[in-house]
Design a protein around this motif. Sequence first.
Motif, PDB file in Angstrom:
ATOM      1  N   THR A  95       0.834  -1.203   0.000  1.00 52.15           N
ATOM      2  CA  THR A  95       0.000   0.000   0.000  1.00 52.15           C
ATOM      3  C   THR A  95       0.869   1.253   0.000  1.00 52.15           C
ATOM      4  O   THR A  95       2.086   1.189   0.141  1.00 52.15           O
ATOM      5  CB  THR A  95      -0.918   0.023   1.241  1.00 52.15           C
ATOM      6  OG1 THR A  95      -0.108  -0.032   2.430  1.00 52.15           O
ATOM      7  CG2 THR A  95      -1.867  -1.181   1.239  1.00 52.15           C
ATOM      8  N   ARG A 121       4.421   0.645   1.521  1.00 48.18           N
ATOM      9  CA  ARG A 121       4.262   0.075   2.858  1.00 48.18           C
ATOM     10  C   ARG A 121       3.908  -1.394   2.745  1.00 48.18           C
ATOM     11  O   ARG A 121       3.048  -1.773   1.942  1.00 48.18           O
ATOM     12  CB  ARG A 121       3.181   0.820   3.646  1.00 48.18           C
ATOM     13  CG  ARG A 121       3.109   0.414   5.108  1.00 48.18           C
ATOM     14  CD  ARG A 121       2.223   1.343   5.915  1.00 48.18           C
ATOM     15  NE  ARG A 121       2.277   0.998   7.338  1.00 48.18           N
ATOM     16  CZ  ARG A 121       3.220   1.405   8.174  1.00 48.18           C
ATOM     17  NH1 ARG A 121       4.193   2.191   7.737  1.00 48.18           N
ATOM     18  NH2 ARG A 121       3.216   1.026   9.446  1.00 48.18           N
ATOM     19  N   SER A 123       2.696  -5.005   4.756  1.00 42.30           N
ATOM     20  CA  SER A 123       1.989  -5.475   5.948  1.00 42.30           C
ATOM     21  C   SER A 123       2.795  -6.497   6.736  1.00 42.30           C
ATOM     22  O   SER A 123       2.510  -6.751   7.913  1.00 42.30           O
ATOM     23  CB  SER A 123       0.649  -6.086   5.544  1.00 42.30           C
ATOM     24  OG  SER A 123       0.853  -7.196   4.674  1.00 42.30           O
ATOM     25  N   GLU A 124       3.797  -7.107   6.091  1.00 43.33           N
ATOM     26  CA  GLU A 124       4.636  -8.112   6.745  1.00 43.33           C
ATOM     27  C   GLU A 124       5.962  -8.199   5.996  1.00 43.33           C
ATOM     28  O   GLU A 124       6.070  -7.728   4.861  1.00 43.33           O
ATOM     29  CB  GLU A 124       3.950  -9.471   6.749  1.00 43.33           C
ATOM     30  CG  GLU A 124       3.626 -10.019   5.369  1.00 43.33           C
ATOM     31  CD  GLU A 124       2.957 -11.381   5.415  1.00 43.33           C
ATOM     32  OE1 GLU A 124       3.571 -12.304   5.993  1.00 43.33           O
ATOM     33  OE2 GLU A 124       1.844 -11.517   4.883  1.00 43.33           O
ATOM     34  N   ALA A 149       8.471  -5.382   7.460  1.00 45.99           N
ATOM     35  CA  ALA A 149       7.150  -4.761   7.490  1.00 45.99           C
ATOM     36  C   ALA A 149       7.304  -3.267   7.771  1.00 45.99           C
ATOM     37  O   ALA A 149       8.248  -2.833   8.432  1.00 45.99           O
ATOM     38  CB  ALA A 149       6.295  -5.416   8.565  1.00 45.99           C
TER      39      ALA A 149
END
Length: 213
Positions: A95, A121, A123-124, A149
Motif C-alpha cells: 500500500t 508500505r 503489511s509483513e 514490514a
Amino acid sequence: EPTLSIIAPKKDATIRAKSTFTVDAKDLGGVRDVKFHINGKLMHTDTLAPYTTQLDLSALPNGRHTFSATVTDMFGRQVTRSTTFVLDKTPPAITQVTYGPNPFYPIIREGYKDNMTVRFRLSEPASMQLLVYAPDGELWAKRTGSRPAGSVSMVWNGAGADASMVPAPGTYTFRLRAADKAGNVRWSPRYTVTIRDYELVRVARNAVRIVPR
C-alpha cells in the motif's frame, strides 16, 4: 515394523494454502499404504512411493495445525508420526505506493543523475521484486531484496538487466511483487514513469538548469 519420517513440512514451518506434504516410509516386507491426516482428518492415501501429495488447505483457518502420517505394512503393522505447521493464506499487502522523480532523467552528465525511488508500505516482511518493462513491453530491469514490514523503498537507476544497458527515452512501466515467508504472492498495479533525455545549461559559475528535450 515399518519406519516412517516426515520430510515436509518441517516442524513449525509456515506454509501456504496449497502445499506439498512428503514422508519417507519403508518396510522390508513392503508398504501397503500411507495415510495423510490434517488435524486428525484423512486427506490422502498413497499406495506407491514416493509418498508425497499437494493438499489444498484453503478451508482451514490461518494458524497452527497438525499433520500426521500413518504407514501400514503388509502384515497390518502401523507407525504414526506427527508434526505441527503454521498455515498462512494471506498474501502481504502493498500500500501507499509513491515514486519519483517523474519525468525521470537517467543520463549522467556533469555528475548529475536522478534515481527513481519507489516508496511503499508492507503489511509483513517479504522478498521483493521491482520489475521494470520497456516501452515495447519487454522486461527491462529487475531489482530484488528483502524488506521488513512497514514503510520501505526500492531504487531503480534507469539501467537494464545489464548495468551497461542505458534506456532510450520513452514511457516505461513497473510493478512490485511481494512474496512472504509462506510463499504467498501479491502484485501491485502497474505504474508508469517517463524517461526523458535532457541538456544541462550552465546559468552561473556554480549553477545549471535542466532542459528536457
